[in-house]
Design an enzyme around this catalytic site. Structure first.
Site, PDB file in Angstrom:
ATOM      1  N   GLU A  52      58.128  49.752 -73.609  1.00 27.68           N
ATOM      2  CA  GLU A  52      58.145  48.543 -72.786  1.00 27.68           C
ATOM      3  C   GLU A  52      58.358  47.268 -73.596  1.00 27.68           C
ATOM      4  OE1 GLU A  52      55.786  51.573 -70.417  1.00 27.68           O
ATOM      5  OE2 GLU A  52      55.984  50.975 -72.517  1.00 27.68           O
TER       6      GLU A  52
ATOM      7  N   HIS B 115      55.787  56.898 -75.985  1.00 27.11           N
ATOM      8  CA  HIS B 115      56.070  56.555 -74.591  1.00 27.11           C
ATOM      9  C   HIS B 115      56.116  57.794 -73.708  1.00 27.11           C
ATOM     10  CE1 HIS B 115      57.528  54.277 -71.200  1.00 27.11           C
ATOM     11  NE2 HIS B 115      58.563  55.092 -71.074  1.00 27.11           N
TER      12      HIS B 115
ATOM     13  N   HIS C 200      53.159  46.676 -75.364  1.00 23.65           N
ATOM     14  CA  HIS C 200      53.151  45.802 -74.183  1.00 23.65           C
ATOM     15  C   HIS C 200      51.730  45.334 -73.882  1.00 23.65           C
ATOM     16  CE1 HIS C 200      51.345  49.142 -72.007  1.00 23.65           C
ATOM     17  NE2 HIS C 200      52.254  49.912 -72.607  1.00 23.65           N
TER      18      HIS C 200
ATOM     19  N   HIS D  23      50.284  47.195 -68.526  1.00 28.69           N
ATOM     20  CA  HIS D  23      49.432  48.271 -68.004  1.00 28.69           C
ATOM     21  C   HIS D  23      48.593  48.815 -69.150  1.00 28.69           C
ATOM     22  CE1 HIS D  23      53.083  50.323 -69.500  1.00 28.69           C
ATOM     23  NE2 HIS D  23      52.267  51.324 -69.802  1.00 28.69           N
TER      24      HIS D  23
END
Length: 275
Positions: free
Chosen positions: A10, A62, A106, A118
């Site tokens: 992200e 990820h 992120h 998140h």
């Protein structure tokens, strides 16, 4: 000198759309983002080797861990990938490393402005706290490295995750890969310039290793506030849990490694009902 690198997607330069980060997407955008992720990881790897690293272990952090393109990865690096990883985004970490780097990270759940913020999953986790302090993936993973005595010396991503890193890890070096204008829009500089800056900052961060190790006081209490009560219902089947309210679960354990694994186990139980 051994360097551990955790790479998320992200926070990679240029990434702004959800289908770019979705492994189930059939669009070319996801495949292109995987290439971008790999090349940004390479910039950090090159910086580490230029500073004298003997080995670099890269964790594809990820989703299911199959995003980095092996044939494009810097050939001197070793890659960790795979769906089942007990340490998740930090699989492969142990006490043998001299420092760690976080690439493409992120902001935590609720962060603003931030690109796709998140804490593991926006569908499942509303808020995550460790010993009363709000944690995102940066602090969560840095504390695991810290439990093994390893400092996180460099973090890249949008301006919000860089600020999170600086607040959590004293002396960490950061690089803003893009400016979040909202949760789904960004501005960013030329990618080649960004990669050059990452390589140079990593080289200096690894050379200095001046970031303070992030240590969590033990015993540890993890507070997981879920998006829906059913997720808390599922996670509460795990031992060492205590229900705080309809959506919130407490996990109380003696050490941070156990806390990290317990968090992941609770998350995976909840995940079963969310997807």
């Amino acid at each position: 000198m051994k360097v551990f690198v955790s790479v998320d997607m992200e926070g990679i330069t240029g990434v702004a759309f959800t289908d770019e980060i979705d492994p189930s997407s059939k669009k070319e955008d996801y495949r292109k983002a995987c290439e971008m992720m790999t090349r940004e990881a390479n910039a950090a790897i090159e910086g580490a080797f230029e500073c004298g690293a003997d080995s670099v272990l890269v964790c594809d952090a990820h989703a299911e861990g199959r995003n980095i393109i092996p044939e494009l990865l810097e050939p001197r690096a070793e890659l960790v990938r795979g769906e089942f990883r007990p340490f998740g985004m930090m699989e492969g970490i142990d006490g043998g490393f001299d420092c760690a780097l976080f690439i493409g990270y992120h902001g935590r759940a609720g962060a603003d402005p931030a690109v796709m913020p998140h804490s593991y999953s926006s569908r499942i986790i509303f808020r995550l706290k460790v010993n009363g302090a709000e944690f995102g993936e940066t602090a969560l993973n840095a504390a695991l490295a810290g439990r093994f005595g390893i400092p996180v010396v460099f973090v890249s991503g949008d301006q919000t995750v860089c600020r999170e890193a600086e607040n959590a890890i004293h002396g960490v070096s950061t690089h803003i890969t893009k400016k979040a204008l909202s949760a789904g829009s960004i501005s960013f500089e030329n990618i080649k310039r960004t990669h050059q800056a990452i390589k140079e900052k990593v080289r200096e961060a690894v050379r200095m290793r001046s970031a303070r190790i992030l240590r969590v006081v033990e015993p540890v209490t993890v507070e997981l506030e879920f998006v829906r009560p059913i997720y808390a219902d599922a996670a509460s089947m795990m031992p060492s849990t205590e229900r705080k309210d309809s959506r919130t679960l407490l996990i109380k354990v003696q050490d941070y490694v156990t806390a990290y694994k317990a968090f992941r186990a609770a998350f995976n139980l909840a995940y079963h009902f969310a997807y």
